[in-house]
Scaffold this motif. Structure first.
Motif, PDB file in Angstrom:
ATOM      1  N   VAL A  80       0.876  -1.183   0.000  1.00  0.00           N
ATOM      2  CA  VAL A  80       0.000   0.000   0.000  1.00  0.00           C
ATOM      3  C   VAL A  80       0.909   1.227   0.000  1.00  0.00           C
ATOM      4  N   THR A  81       1.245   1.680  -1.197  1.00  0.00           N
ATOM      5  CA  THR A  81       2.146   2.809  -1.362  1.00  0.00           C
ATOM      6  C   THR A  81       1.495   3.850  -2.264  1.00  0.00           C
ATOM      7  N   ARG A  82       2.243   4.888  -2.573  1.00  0.00           N
ATOM      8  CA  ARG A  82       1.723   5.956  -3.416  1.00  0.00           C
ATOM      9  C   ARG A  82       1.236   5.396  -4.744  1.00  0.00           C
ATOM     10  N   GLY A  83       0.033   5.775  -5.132  1.00  0.00           N
ATOM     11  CA  GLY A  83      -0.573   5.260  -6.353  1.00  0.00           C
ATOM     12  C   GLY A  83      -1.865   4.523  -6.092  1.00  0.00           C
ATOM     13  N   VAL A  84      -2.066   4.103  -4.833  1.00  0.00           N
ATOM     14  CA  VAL A  84      -3.332   3.506  -4.405  1.00  0.00           C
ATOM     15  C   VAL A  84      -3.689   4.076  -3.039  1.00  0.00           C
ATOM     16  N   GLU A  85      -4.935   3.897  -2.648  1.00  0.00           N
ATOM     17  CA  GLU A  85      -5.392   4.360  -1.337  1.00  0.00           C
ATOM     18  C   GLU A  85      -6.001   3.200  -0.569  1.00  0.00           C
ATOM     19  N   ALA A  86      -5.624   3.065   0.697  1.00  0.00           N
ATOM     20  CA  ALA A  86      -6.210   2.038   1.556  1.00  0.00           C
ATOM     21  C   ALA A  86      -7.622   2.451   1.959  1.00  0.00           C
ATOM     22  N   VAL A  87      -8.466   1.466   2.168  1.00  0.00           N
ATOM     23  CA  VAL A  87      -9.867   1.679   2.520  1.00  0.00           C
ATOM     24  C   VAL A  87     -10.109   1.152   3.936  1.00  0.00           C
ATOM     25  N   ARG A  88     -10.871   1.901   4.709  1.00  0.00           N
ATOM     26  CA  ARG A  88     -11.277   1.399   6.027  1.00  0.00           C
ATOM     27  C   ARG A  88     -12.172   0.171   5.845  1.00  0.00           C
ATOM     28  N   TYR A  89     -11.968  -0.817   6.703  1.00  0.00           N
ATOM     29  CA  TYR A  89     -12.794  -2.032   6.676  1.00  0.00           C
ATOM     30  C   TYR A  89     -13.490  -2.156   8.022  1.00  0.00           C
ATOM     31  N   GLU A  90     -14.815  -2.151   7.996  1.00  0.00           N
ATOM     32  CA  GLU A  90     -15.596  -2.152   9.234  1.00  0.00           C
ATOM     33  C   GLU A  90     -15.205  -0.982  10.120  1.00  0.00           C
ATOM     34  N   GLY A  91     -14.889   0.154   9.472  1.00  0.00           N
ATOM     35  CA  GLY A  91     -14.584   1.385  10.192  1.00  0.00           C
ATOM     36  C   GLY A  91     -13.159   1.512  10.684  1.00  0.00           C
TER      37      GLY A  91
END
Length: 275
Positions: A204-215
């Protein structure tokens, strides 16, 4: 029987089963592309101290690593999941005893293209994306854009963890795209506006964005304390416990050293040690 006696018997059994399972002067490694970057760095650091040991490292996926170890084609299997019961059954039939080394913690991080405003998903939403029920981001409060759901292939340990934990082992939708590695996942998601995928924390580096999972956002803290629910340990497996003092023993325990700790941290994973 007291717990300490049971532990002692387990240690004794491992020591009695210890054996040098590697070719003279060579350690063959195969398996997970997630574990691969850590092992590559371990090999470089280990060779700086012990240059006479040769390594061969393949990254064909956790499933192939398990098969190669059972069939005697490698000495160390890199696994981003634990061995399955059927793999243990085949190992026993082949006269092998699989021994795990949990070397660090990681997570299966959901990732999207940086332009996607959807940055939080529930388990139910993720399941509906990957089973094909949701097909457009507007169904999730996002733009009117088709969802391009990307998955690891079925030989991947990351796939097995995600398939079991995130979608309860349900069948994936007919339009799911499959890629063979974490780098391929990163490339596909970072270049596709409507894409969603999943990868280890180190990818998970520059170029993608991490998403919260179950908040909960995947971070070192939430992975270490288990509040990010898609967390998992990463493993090395050997056939029998390596003979004490051998290069194989030293390599499989390299994660316990200060240098191993620093490598794991530098690669974006969570060490099991504290220095």
């Amino acid at each position: 029987m007291k717990q300490t006696h049971i532990l002692g018997l387990c240690v004794l059994a491992l020591c009695l089963s210890a054996k040098p399972s590697f070719a003279q002067g060579e350690i063959r490694i195969d398996g997970s592309t997630t574990v691969g970057p850590v092992v590559d760095a371990f090999v470089s650091a280990f060779n700086a101290q012990t240059p006479d040991v040769r390594f061969s490292v393949k990254k064909a996926g956790s499933g192939e690593g398990a098969t190669a170890l059972v069939e005697g084609r490698c000495d160390v299997a890199m696994m981003s999941r634990f061995m399955r019961s059927d793999e243990y059954t085949r190992a026993v039939a082949a006269g092998r005893m699989l021994v795990p080394f949990a070397i660090c913690l990681d997570s299966v991080c959901l990732i999207v293209h940086p332009t996607n405003p959807v940055r939080s998903l529930s388990k139910e939403q993720v399941k509906k994306i990957y089973t094909g029920e949701f097909t457009n981001w507007r169904e999730l409060g996002g733009p009117n854009l088709p969802i391009v759901a990307i998955s690891r292939d079925t030989a991947s340990g990351t796939y097995e963890v995600f398939h079991q934990m995130a979608i309860d082992s349900e069948r994936m939708g007919a339009r799911i795209e499959f890629v063979s590695s974490n780098p391929a996942m990163f490339t596909r998601v970072s270049t596709t506006e409507g894409a969603i995928g999943y990868a280890g924390l180190g990818f998970v580096t520059r170029g993608v964005e991490a998403v919260r999972y179950e908040g909960v956002m995947p971070t070192r803290t939430t992975i270490a304390n288990g509040t990010y629910r898609l967390s998992r340990p990463l493993f090395l497996f050997t056939d029998g416990y390596p003979e004490l003092g051998t290069p194989l023993y030293q390599f499989c325990n390299f994660f316990l050293t200060e240098e191993g700790h620093d490598i794991i941290s530098a690669k974006g994973f969570i060490p099991l040690t504290s220095y």
